[in-house]
Design a protein around this motif. Structure first.
Motif: not given
Ligand code: GRF
Length: 200
Positions: A20-21, A89, A111
């Motif tokens: 996600n980063l 994240a 989430h």
């Protein structure tokens, strides 16, 4: 964004691989002059996690959170980097109230399910997808929400739905949801950052 408005300073807290980063970094970079945020700090409770390696590879300051329950220390770290906004994240530790209070309205989480279902303490990773499949759900997805001092209970900001396919395993469902997270989270952060930068 105008050339005179500095991007919102974003910190990402992570415990895992950091996909996600990377999606956040890539999306903001692709926006060029339109990007409303920049990742100025990545912090993790795990010194060996992929997220910190990705931060370094992207020339972003990477910090280890030695005592995740020490709220004043985490707030000091964020203050030291003049952080406006915090994105969790895949961060698996509880964020102390000193931090959720100081960054109220500016600290968010992703989430891997459609909250308010399948959230709360202990609901992370594979367990979420197992529970979704066991409940016979036909739809799952990703949720971005505010962080308010409880697990997964803050106001929902955005959601993206994905189908639960017949024969899905927790792994196959997790992969489909993760792709949705990668789409939803960076775009939601950009919108939040635009709002923050126009309100300061
Ligand atoms: C994501 O599914 C996120 O929703 C969950 O942990 C996973 C993190 O993956 N909380 P990554 O570290 O971003 O690859």
């Amino acid at each position: 964004m105008t050339a005179t408005t500095a991007p919102v300073r974003l910190a990402v807290l992570a415990s895992g691989g950091g996909s996600n980063l990377q999606a956040i970094i890539d999306h903001l970079e692709a926006l060029g002059d339109e990007r409303a945020a920049e990742v100025v700090l990545v912090a993790s409770d795990r010194a060996d996690c992929g997220a910190l390696a990705k931060a370094r590879a992207n020339h972003i300051t990477a910090a280890v959170i030695e005592k995740p329950a020490d709220g004043p220390a985490l707030a000091r770290l964020l203050d030291m980097h003049r952080v406006d906004c915090v994105a969790l994240a895949g961060y698996l530790k509880f964020v102390p109230t000193e931090v959720t209070s100081q960054w109220r309205g500016r600290i968010v989480n992703v989430h891997p399910a459609l909250l308010p279902k399948f959230g709360g303490a202990g609901m992370y990773g594979r367990r979420v997808h197992e529970a979704v499949i066991a409940a016979g759900e036909r739809v799952s997805g990703a949720t971005v929400h505010h962080v308010d001092g409880e697990f997964d209970s803050g106001a929902i900001i955005s959601q993206q739905r994905v189908p639960v396919e017949p024969g899905d395993t927790p792994e196959s469902l997790a992969a489909r949801v993760l792709a949705a997270e990668h789409h939803l989270y960076p775009r939601t952060l950009q919108v939040l950052a635009v709002r923050l930068s126009t309100s300061r």
